[in-house]
Scaffold this motif. Structure first.
Motif, PDB file in Angstrom:
ATOM      1  N   PHE B  99     -31.449 -15.681 -38.892  1.00 39.88           N
ATOM      2  CA  PHE B  99     -32.889 -15.546 -38.617  1.00 39.88           C
ATOM      3  C   PHE B  99     -33.316 -14.103 -38.324  1.00 39.88           C
ATOM      4  O   PHE B  99     -34.248 -13.581 -38.928  1.00 39.88           O
ATOM      5  N   GLY B 100     -32.595 -13.469 -37.412  1.00 38.20           N
ATOM      6  CA  GLY B 100     -32.972 -12.118 -36.994  1.00 38.20           C
ATOM      7  C   GLY B 100     -32.916 -11.103 -38.121  1.00 38.20           C
ATOM      8  O   GLY B 100     -33.655 -10.112 -38.109  1.00 38.20           O
ATOM      9  N   LEU B 101     -32.041 -11.348 -39.112  1.00 42.28           N
ATOM     10  CA  LEU B 101     -31.949 -10.425 -40.253  1.00 42.28           C
ATOM     11  C   LEU B 101     -33.041 -10.721 -41.272  1.00 42.28           C
ATOM     12  O   LEU B 101     -33.597  -9.821 -41.892  1.00 42.28           O
ATOM     13  N   ARG B 102     -33.364 -12.001 -41.428  1.00 44.29           N
ATOM     14  CA  ARG B 102     -34.352 -12.392 -42.441  1.00 44.29           C
ATOM     15  C   ARG B 102     -35.771 -12.022 -42.050  1.00 44.29           C
ATOM     16  O   ARG B 102     -36.644 -11.895 -42.920  1.00 44.29           O
ATOM     17  N   VAL B 103     -36.045 -11.911 -40.744  1.00 45.31           N
ATOM     18  CA  VAL B 103     -37.424 -11.602 -40.341  1.00 45.31           C
ATOM     19  C   VAL B 103     -37.696 -10.104 -40.331  1.00 45.31           C
ATOM     20  O   VAL B 103     -38.795  -9.681 -40.009  1.00 45.31           O
ATOM     21  N   ARG B 104     -36.735  -9.310 -40.709  1.00 45.10           N
ATOM     22  CA  ARG B 104     -36.972  -7.861 -40.745  1.00 45.10           C
ATOM     23  C   ARG B 104     -37.967  -7.508 -41.843  1.00 45.10           C
ATOM     24  O   ARG B 104     -38.031  -8.193 -42.862  1.00 45.10           O
ATOM     25  N   PRO B 105     -38.724  -6.437 -41.626  1.00 44.85           N
ATOM     26  CA  PRO B 105     -39.627  -6.005 -42.707  1.00 44.85           C
ATOM     27  C   PRO B 105     -38.843  -5.685 -43.976  1.00 44.85           C
ATOM     28  O   PRO B 105     -37.671  -5.298 -43.903  1.00 44.85           O
ATOM     29  N   ARG B 106     -39.504  -5.869 -45.111  1.00 44.12           N
ATOM     30  CA  ARG B 106     -38.800  -5.856 -46.387  1.00 44.12           C
ATOM     31  C   ARG B 106     -37.925  -4.616 -46.605  1.00 44.12           C
ATOM     32  O   ARG B 106     -36.820  -4.704 -47.116  1.00 44.12           O
ATOM     33  N   ARG B 107     -38.416  -3.456 -46.174  1.00 45.44           N
ATOM     34  CA  ARG B 107     -37.626  -2.257 -46.509  1.00 45.44           C
ATOM     35  C   ARG B 107     -36.338  -2.125 -45.709  1.00 45.44           C
ATOM     36  O   ARG B 107     -35.392  -1.488 -46.139  1.00 45.44           O
ATOM     37  N   THR B 108     -36.270  -2.771 -44.512  1.00 49.69           N
ATOM     38  CA  THR B 108     -35.015  -2.692 -43.753  1.00 49.69           C
ATOM     39  C   THR B 108     -34.211  -3.985 -43.837  1.00 49.69           C
ATOM     40  O   THR B 108     -33.141  -4.091 -43.245  1.00 49.69           O
ATOM     41  N   ARG B 109     -34.751  -4.970 -44.589  1.00 51.14           N
ATOM     42  CA  ARG B 109     -34.064  -6.264 -44.650  1.00 51.14           C
ATOM     43  C   ARG B 109     -32.845  -6.170 -45.570  1.00 51.14           C
ATOM     44  O   ARG B 109     -32.947  -5.682 -46.697  1.00 51.14           O
ATOM     45  N   PRO B 110     -31.682  -6.612 -45.102  1.00 51.23           N
ATOM     46  CA  PRO B 110     -30.506  -6.569 -45.965  1.00 51.23           C
ATOM     47  C   PRO B 110     -30.620  -7.592 -47.102  1.00 51.23           C
ATOM     48  O   PRO B 110     -31.407  -8.535 -47.008  1.00 51.23           O
ATOM     49  N   ARG B 146     -22.003 -20.463 -28.307  1.00 52.11           N
ATOM     50  CA  ARG B 146     -21.386 -19.414 -29.121  1.00 52.11           C
ATOM     51  C   ARG B 146     -22.246 -19.090 -30.330  1.00 52.11           C
ATOM     52  O   ARG B 146     -22.332 -17.933 -30.760  1.00 52.11           O
ATOM     53  N   VAL B 147     -22.936 -20.113 -30.887  1.00 52.09           N
ATOM     54  CA  VAL B 147     -23.885 -19.853 -31.973  1.00 52.09           C
ATOM     55  C   VAL B 147     -25.013 -18.955 -31.449  1.00 52.09           C
ATOM     56  O   VAL B 147     -25.410 -17.987 -32.103  1.00 52.09           O
ATOM     57  N   ALA B 148     -25.491 -19.280 -30.253  1.00 52.48           N
ATOM     58  CA  ALA B 148     -26.583 -18.487 -29.658  1.00 52.48           C
ATOM     59  C   ALA B 148     -26.155 -17.029 -29.491  1.00 52.48           C
ATOM     60  O   ALA B 148     -26.931 -16.105 -29.737  1.00 52.48           O
ATOM     61  N   LEU B 149     -24.907 -16.845 -29.117  1.00 57.97           N
ATOM     62  CA  LEU B 149     -24.390 -15.488 -28.946  1.00 57.97           C
ATOM     63  C   LEU B 149     -24.290 -14.767 -30.291  1.00 57.97           C
ATOM     64  O   LEU B 149     -24.692 -13.599 -30.411  1.00 57.97           O
ATOM     65  N   ALA B 150     -23.803 -15.481 -31.299  1.00 53.19           N
ATOM     66  CA  ALA B 150     -23.711 -14.885 -32.638  1.00 53.19           C
ATOM     67  C   ALA B 150     -25.095 -14.507 -33.148  1.00 53.19           C
ATOM     68  O   ALA B 150     -25.303 -13.442 -33.736  1.00 53.19           O
ATOM     69  N   ARG B 151     -26.075 -15.378 -32.889  1.00 49.72           N
ATOM     70  CA  ARG B 151     -27.439 -15.115 -33.330  1.00 49.72           C
ATOM     71  C   ARG B 151     -27.989 -13.862 -32.647  1.00 49.72           C
ATOM     72  O   ARG B 151     -28.652 -13.040 -33.281  1.00 49.72           O
ATOM     73  N   ALA B 152     -27.688 -13.729 -31.339  1.00 49.01           N
ATOM     74  CA  ALA B 152     -28.179 -12.557 -30.602  1.00 49.01           C
ATOM     75  C   ALA B 152     -27.507 -11.274 -31.096  1.00 49.01           C
ATOM     76  O   ALA B 152     -28.132 -10.224 -31.157  1.00 49.01           O
ATOM     77  N   LEU B 153     -26.221 -11.390 -31.487  1.00 49.61           N
ATOM     78  CA  LEU B 153     -25.489 -10.193 -31.921  1.00 49.61           C
ATOM     79  C   LEU B 153     -25.840  -9.784 -33.349  1.00 49.61           C
ATOM     80  O   LEU B 153     -25.625  -8.639 -33.739  1.00 49.61           O
ATOM     81  N   ALA B 154     -26.396 -10.717 -34.129  1.00 48.79           N
ATOM     82  CA  ALA B 154     -26.665 -10.442 -35.540  1.00 48.79           C
ATOM     83  C   ALA B 154     -27.604  -9.265 -35.728  1.00 48.79           C
ATOM     84  O   ALA B 154     -27.502  -8.541 -36.707  1.00 48.79           O
ATOM     85  N   VAL B 155     -28.532  -9.069 -34.803  1.00 50.25           N
ATOM     86  CA  VAL B 155     -29.507  -7.994 -34.966  1.00 50.25           C
ATOM     87  C   VAL B 155     -28.996  -6.664 -34.414  1.00 50.25           C
ATOM     88  O   VAL B 155     -29.752  -5.710 -34.299  1.00 50.25           O
ATOM     89  N   GLU B 156     -27.702  -6.616 -34.092  1.00 51.11           N
ATOM     90  CA  GLU B 156     -27.098  -5.420 -33.506  1.00 51.11           C
ATOM     91  C   GLU B 156     -27.939  -4.871 -32.366  1.00 51.11           C
ATOM     92  O   GLU B 156     -28.487  -3.765 -32.437  1.00 51.11           O
ATOM     93  N   PRO B 157     -28.048  -5.649 -31.289  1.00 52.00           N
ATOM     94  CA  PRO B 157     -28.955  -5.271 -30.198  1.00 52.00           C
ATOM     95  C   PRO B 157     -28.443  -4.049 -29.444  1.00 52.00           C
ATOM     96  O   PRO B 157     -27.246  -3.778 -29.423  1.00 52.00           O
ATOM     97  N   LYS B 158     -29.410  -3.324 -28.854  1.00 55.21           N
ATOM     98  CA  LYS B 158     -29.044  -2.176 -28.023  1.00 55.21           C
ATOM     99  C   LYS B 158     -28.409  -2.665 -26.733  1.00 55.21           C
ATOM    100  O   LYS B 158     -27.509  -2.040 -26.208  1.00 55.21           O
ATOM    101  N   VAL B 159     -28.969  -3.749 -26.199  1.00 51.76           N
ATOM    102  CA  VAL B 159     -28.403  -4.335 -24.982  1.00 51.76           C
ATOM    103  C   VAL B 159     -28.350  -5.851 -25.158  1.00 51.76           C
ATOM    104  O   VAL B 159     -29.127  -6.428 -25.907  1.00 51.76           O
ATOM    105  N   LEU B 160     -27.400  -6.456 -24.481  1.00 52.66           N
ATOM    106  CA  LEU B 160     -27.249  -7.906 -24.564  1.00 52.66           C
ATOM    107  C   LEU B 160     -27.551  -8.497 -23.188  1.00 52.66           C
ATOM    108  O   LEU B 160     -26.969  -8.079 -22.182  1.00 52.66           O
TER     109      LEU B 160
END
Lengths: 302, 354
Positions: B99-110, B146-160
């Protein structure tokens, strides 16, 4: 040890059953009374509608719909529902969202106001519109001056329908949204989603079955409403007659076959509504159940 | 990425949830906010995340010199894990993490390919790679978290930020997950703050423990510091069992029954009313006197089922006291209910009412 427990189990259940249930004669009697009541007051009238409708044969039945006034009534009913239902869908969603996710001053007043159409007789809501927009009404002179007709015209019918069907969507969504809480929305925002995306991808999918359920009930009422619409309609044949009003007119003219033919259309709508309702109810209850499970997984698993 | 919070106040109606709180979380550390319910720890976490707004005019929030106080939630780049997981219930595990990767604006979306690789890599990290197609309702509590943690880490957060991450899990899973979280943090080194009311969890997992009470920070320190050198009565009482007594301080000693106990490490020594705290494991029981000063006490109860033996005692001057001793030592002594023994506190802490 395990063996004895298994052996004892049936005896224990039998004893419990014997202690908490009634003798079979009483059970059958109560069930029988309930079934007879249902048959007499619901099934028999429903069958009577269709029997009466087909009394003069199949051709007469379909002739009743081919008539210009009947077609106009069907069109008007569909139009009123087509405007009222989407409006109330949007309103219901907004109101439920505001009530379930935020705390604000006047929240209880809003909840009470949403229930108002359920509390007052539909005739009164019709009369209120006449009082407001009628010739002698508050806005009457202004409306005449600007050549706008609301009462005894289509806008009045739409307004009355909207008022009466106002609570269905909101009432259905508020408890569901309250049970689901706003953590998923918060999670979406934290993951970088904007407000619109959060709504489309998180909020709406979570409430879709509850929403559909509310819309079905709302639609059934919008098409079947009689009292409020009757007051504001003016009963102009072919112009301001909805299906329920058309049934009344035909009936008063002793045109029973046609009256029941049109009535059978409404009855079929009701049956269809019931089927859809049952289907959607099953899904929306599951959504509610899941909301509780996800909140407290430990109790659910044990 | 460090977190600096300065002078944050937050009130809900008339309730003051945070009262002028300042805190610095150094880069790469795992910090626990520890306190009872209502101490403001979750509110502080939510203020850092941007889910709550601090009171107008109060405080500052910086992530490594970058001002965050006015930045909306979606632009703060924090990973947040909720107590009740808050997984998107109608999305599969894969879609949740993506989710966190897909909602990125188009130019930064992988690209689709990159997202898929990244999600599977994260699911491997949280040991759930086979469950990508499952829905949240089909997972156990530990798996969901653990899924929730993976989801939070997917966006490469500055802080967790983790809000009572293991609070809804049963005791065994909770213990497994917290050691696992510590190992994961040692691999990733992302600055992390987690909220807990469980002192064992905080002391075991965190680099720094922040003890909170009634909207204020009581003490910040390493687990050893807060446990062995509590600076306030609250910290002393909150971290483990204590025996507490009222007493008088007189020229640097406290009177405990017939004993006069010195307390050398105390900061200020004001004569007057004070409270003495003794940890149960700091109480020595002897069956006969060995010359050392001790008070006599009667044994009221003995709980010997457990790794340590707990003995409830009543001293000669009527104070009740709990002592803990090892099974080994218990075996060498004949401790029975009703028996009279000699009791000696090895270590005490005194807090004067100032």
């Amino acid at each position: 040890m395990a063996g004895t427990v298994v052996l004892r189990q049936p005896i224990a259940t039998d004893r419990r059953l014997a202690a908490t249930t009634e003798p079979w004669l009483l059970r059958w009697l109560l069930t029988g009374v309930a079934m007879a009541f249902l048959a007499l007051f619901l099934a028999v009238p429903l069958i009577a509608v269709f029997v009466q409708a087909f009394e003069r044969g199949v051709t007469a039945y379909f002739a009743a719909f081919a008539e210009a006034d009947a077609l106009a009534a069907i069109r008007l009913t569909l139009l009123a529902a087509a405007i009222a239902v989407p409006c109330n869908l949007v309103f219901g969603l907004c109101a439920a969202w505001a009530i379930a996710k935020f705390d604000f001053i006047g929240k209880n007043v809003l909840i009470t106001l949403i229930d108002l159409p359920f509390a007052v007789s539909p005739v009164i809501s019709g009369v209120v519109y006449v009082l407001l927009f009628g010739l002698q009404g508050w806005f009457g002179p202004w409306l005449i001056a600007h050549n706008i007709q609301i009462i005894f015209a289509v806008p009045g019918i739409v307004l009355a329908t909207m008022f009466v069907t106002f609570p269905f969507v909101a009432r259905e969504l508020i408890p569901l949204m309250q049970a689901q809480g706003s953590e998923e929305e918060e999670a979406a925002l934290l993951l970088g989603a904007g407000g619109l995306r959060m709504f489309w991808h998180v909020t709406l999918p979570n409430v879709k079955w509850g929403l559909l359920y509310g819309v079905i009930l709302c639609n059934a009422r919008a098409m079947g409403e009689f009292g409020a619409v009757s007051v504001v309609s003016g009963h102009i044949r072919g112009k301001t007659n909805t299906l329920p009003l058309h049934v009344e007119i035909l009936y008063n003219e002793y045109n029973f076959a046609a009256a029941f033919a049109v009535a059978s259309l409404l009855a079929m709508l009701a049956l269809l509504t019931l089927c859809l309702k049952t289907l959607v109810e099953w899904r929306s209850h599951r959504a509610m159940h899941e909301a509780r499970l996800l909140k407290a997984p430990r109790e659910a698993e044990s | 990425m460090s977190i600096e919070v300065g002078h944050i106040t937050k009130t809900f109606g008339t309730f003051r949830a945070l009262d002028d709180v300042s805190l610095t979380v150094p880069t790469g550390q795992l910090v626990a906010l520890l306190g009872p319910s209502g101490s403001g720890k979750t509110t502080l976490l939510r203020v850092i995340a941007g889910l709550e707004q601090a009171d107008a005019g109060s405080g500052s929030i910086h992530f490594h010199d970058e001002d965050m106080a006015t930045r909306p939630v979606r632009h703060r780049h924090v990973g947040f894990v909720f107590q009740h997981y808050a997984l998107f219930r109608h999305m599969s595990v894969f879609d949740n993490v993506a989710f966190g990767l897909r909602v990125r604006p188009r130019r930064t979306r992988p690209s689709r390919q990159v997202i898929s690789e990244k999600v599977h890599q994260l699911l491997r990290l949280v040991q759930l790679d086979g469950l990508a197609d499952r829905y949240p309702s089909q997972l156990s509590g530990g798996q969901r978290q653990r899924v929730a943690l993976a989801r939070a880490l997917a966006v490469e957060p500055k802080v967790l930020l983790l809000d009572e991450p293991f609070g809804a899990l049963d005791a065994k899973v909770r213990k497994e997950l917290r050691t696992w979280l510590r190992r994961l943090h040692d691999e990733l080194h992302v600055t992390s703050v987690f909220v807990t009311h469980d002192q064992d969890e905080a002391l075991e997992v965190a680099d720094q423990v922040v003890v909170m009470s009634e909207g204020r920070i009581e003490q910040v320190g390493t687990p050893d510091e807060v446990f062995h050198h509590p600076q306030t009565e609250f910290v002393m009482k909150f971290l483990g069992d204590v025996n507490a007594f009222h007493c008088r301080v007189d020229s640097g000693t406290v009177q405990f029954g017939s004993l006069e106990l010195p307390f050398p490490e105390q900061r200020q020594q004001i004569d007057g009313d004070a409270r003495v705290f003794i940890r149960p494991y700091d109480v020595t029981i002897d069956t006969k006197t060995n010359g050392l000063p001790a008070v006599t006490a009667e044994i009221l109860r003995v709980h010997s089922a457990g790794p340590v033996v707990r003995v409830e005692l009543r001293t000669a001057n009527g104070q009740s006291l709990i002592a803990e001793l090892s099974q080994e030592r218990f075996g060498t002594m004949d401790l029975q209910v009703g028996k009279s023994v000699f009791v000696r506190p090895r270590h005490i802490r005194v807090f004067t009412s100032s």
